[in-house]
Design a protein around this motif. Structure first.
Motif, PDB file in Angstrom:
ATOM      1  N   PRO A  16       0.833  -1.209   0.000  1.00 45.76           N
ATOM      2  CA  PRO A  16       0.000   0.000   0.000  1.00 45.76           C
ATOM      3  C   PRO A  16       0.864   1.255   0.000  1.00 45.76           C
ATOM      4  CG  PRO A  16       0.066  -0.980   2.182  1.00 45.76           C
ATOM      5  CD  PRO A  16       0.737  -1.955   1.263  1.00 45.76           C
ATOM      6  N   VAL A  17       0.354   2.321  -0.578  1.00 47.98           N
ATOM      7  CA  VAL A  17       1.069   3.600  -0.553  1.00 47.98           C
ATOM      8  C   VAL A  17       1.110   4.087   0.893  1.00 47.98           C
ATOM      9  CG1 VAL A  17       1.046   6.010  -1.285  1.00 47.98           C
ATOM     10  CG2 VAL A  17       0.384   4.200  -2.895  1.00 47.98           C
ATOM     11  N   GLY A  45      -5.065   0.683   0.662  1.00 47.50           N
ATOM     12  CA  GLY A  45      -5.677   1.111   1.917  1.00 47.50           C
ATOM     13  C   GLY A  45      -4.783   2.080   2.653  1.00 47.50           C
ATOM     14  N   GLU A  46      -5.353   2.764   3.632  1.00 52.45           N
ATOM     15  CA  GLU A  46      -4.587   3.702   4.433  1.00 52.45           C
ATOM     16  C   GLU A  46      -3.997   2.977   5.636  1.00 52.45           C
ATOM     17  OE1 GLU A  46      -2.367   6.294   5.582  1.00 52.45           O
ATOM     18  OE2 GLU A  46      -3.539   6.869   3.831  1.00 52.45           O
ATOM     19  N   VAL A  47      -2.695   2.925   5.668  1.00 53.50           N
ATOM     20  CA  VAL A  47      -1.973   2.204   6.707  1.00 53.50           C
ATOM     21  C   VAL A  47      -1.404   3.149   7.765  1.00 53.50           C
ATOM     22  CG1 VAL A  47       0.092   0.800   7.132  1.00 53.50           C
ATOM     23  CG2 VAL A  47      -1.412   0.255   5.214  1.00 53.50           C
ATOM     24  N   PHE A  56      -9.293   9.216   0.150  1.00 51.08           N
ATOM     25  CA  PHE A  56      -8.993   8.163  -0.819  1.00 51.08           C
ATOM     26  C   PHE A  56     -10.026   7.044  -0.838  1.00 51.08           C
ATOM     27  CE2 PHE A  56      -6.630   4.147  -1.786  1.00 51.08           C
ATOM     28  CZ  PHE A  56      -6.435   4.393  -3.133  1.00 51.08           C
ATOM     29  N   THR A  57     -10.685   6.786   0.277  1.00 50.19           N
ATOM     30  CA  THR A  57     -11.604   5.656   0.382  1.00 50.19           C
ATOM     31  C   THR A  57     -12.666   5.617  -0.716  1.00 50.19           C
ATOM     32  OG1 THR A  57     -11.248   5.501   2.776  1.00 50.19           O
ATOM     33  CG2 THR A  57     -13.255   4.490   1.893  1.00 50.19           C
ATOM     34  N   VAL A  75      -5.800  -6.859  -2.245  1.00 49.67           N
ATOM     35  CA  VAL A  75      -5.827  -7.004  -0.786  1.00 49.67           C
ATOM     36  C   VAL A  75      -6.038  -5.621  -0.186  1.00 49.67           C
ATOM     37  CG1 VAL A  75      -4.566  -7.738   1.270  1.00 49.67           C
ATOM     38  CG2 VAL A  75      -4.242  -8.965  -0.894  1.00 49.67           C
ATOM     39  N   ILE A  76      -6.928  -5.519   0.791  1.00 44.52           N
ATOM     40  CA  ILE A  76      -7.164  -4.254   1.483  1.00 44.52           C
ATOM     41  C   ILE A  76      -6.366  -4.252   2.780  1.00 44.52           C
ATOM     42  CG2 ILE A  76      -8.872  -2.718   2.499  1.00 44.52           C
ATOM     43  CD1 ILE A  76      -9.140  -3.028  -0.517  1.00 44.52           C
ATOM     44  N   SER A  77      -5.529  -3.237   2.980  1.00 47.74           N
ATOM     45  CA  SER A  77      -4.657  -3.149   4.146  1.00 47.74           C
ATOM     46  C   SER A  77      -5.312  -2.320   5.247  1.00 47.74           C
ATOM     47  CB  SER A  77      -3.316  -2.520   3.762  1.00 47.74           C
ATOM     48  OG  SER A  77      -2.648  -3.315   2.812  1.00 47.74           O
TER      49      SER A  77
END
Length: 304
Positions: A16-17, A45-47, A56-57, A75-77
């Motif tokens: 993820p970014v 996703g936002e990690v 972003f969502t 994959v969603i983080s």
């Protein structure tokens, strides 16, 4: 053409970014990855900071659809540090409502995903065989190992792994530590709640120097990262032979399609190692490479 005998079944993943890229830029980045990059798995996703997520969502369903139509696994983080009541609520909603497989980056997320297929992210410490086995018995499909493990430690974990999926961080600035405080905001004289999203000014992180003026670490909001860029291009073929199934490339503000192509070519044996390193050197101009953790020395060193 390289004469190496290798297993081209190894998969490349795009992490993820971690940085605060503008939402539209991040969307377009993933569209490009979907259309052009030979990557197998893409984490979204936002990690790092839950305050960034609302921007972003709304783009995530469209991005996931584009990636899946291009044959990528999505994959969603989850958030890596859950502290507030709001963040706990959002995590529960993510686990309950998300149709894609989840990467759990916090132990609370792992508890919510118990006995459900999921991925254990690199923010969860896995240093020994018993911990690794526990997470698999808990429902983990794959475990992403921490960046600071040496090659010998990875080999010991692989020896006990029973052919399960293991992912290694192979490229990019690596996350080292998390904090409840936002260093980015403090460096601008701001509080975490009133940060004005100043982290957006540093799309590859904000460099931190020692008192002698030597670049040492990188700050990304609440996250402390390496200043150097992790580069295991020289090690991935051996790691694949030992049993590593997935290699993670962390997004940076460079031509990530070419980075991915270079790692894919290295795994497939279609370029020489020298050619691959020269390509990466041309792309990365903001920090030196390092692979010290893997070789059991200081993490910011490069062992030839």
């Amino acid at each position: 053409m390289s004469s190496r005998v290798i297993n081209s079944q190894a998969k490349l993943t795009l992490g993820p970014v971690l940085y605060n890229w503008p939402a539209e830029q991040r969307r377009d980045f993933y569209f490009q990855i979907a259309d052009e990059a030979p990557v197998d798995v893409v984490y979204i996703g936002e990690v790092t900071c839950s305050k960034r997520a609302p921007f972003f969502t709304p783009f995530i369903p469209e991005i996931c659809d584009r990636l899946e139509k291009a044959g990528k696994e999505v994959v969603i983080s989850s958030l890596s540090l859950v502290m507030s009541k709001r963040e706990r609520k959002e995590q529960h909603e993510l686990v309950q409502d998300n149709p894609w497989i989840l990467e759990a980056n916090d132990l609370s997320a792992i508890e919510l995903l118990k006995e459900r297929a999921h991925i254990v992210g690199p923010f969860v410490n896995v240093y020994n065989e018993d911990t690794l086995d526990y997470f698999y018995r808990n429902g983990a499909q794959r475990v992403v190992l921490p960046c600071e493990l040496s090659g010998k430690a990875i080999e010991r974990l692989l020896a006990s792994n029973k052919n399960r999926e293991i992912e290694i961080q192979a490229f990019g600035r690596v996350p080292l530590a998390l904090s409840a405080r936002c260093y980015h905001a403090r460096s601008h004289g701001l509080s975490k709640d009133g940060c004005l999203y100043v982290c957006e000014q540093d799309p590859d992180g904000m460099n931190v120097e020692t008192l002698d003026g030597e670049a040492f670490l990188t700050v990304n909001g609440t996250q402390t990262m390496s200043y150097t860029v992790n580069n295991l291009l020289a090690e991935i073929v051996d790691l694949n032979r030992l049993g590593v199934t997935h290699f993670r490339l962390w997004p940076q503000q460079v031509d990530m399609v070419r980075v991915i192509e270079t790692y894919r070519a290295e795994l497939d044996g279609t370029i020489t190692h020298k050619e691959g390193q020269e390509t990466l050197s041309d792309l990365i101009d903001f920090a030196p490479f390092a692979n010290g953790f893997y070789h059991g020395v200081e993490g910011n060193r490069l062992v030839e």
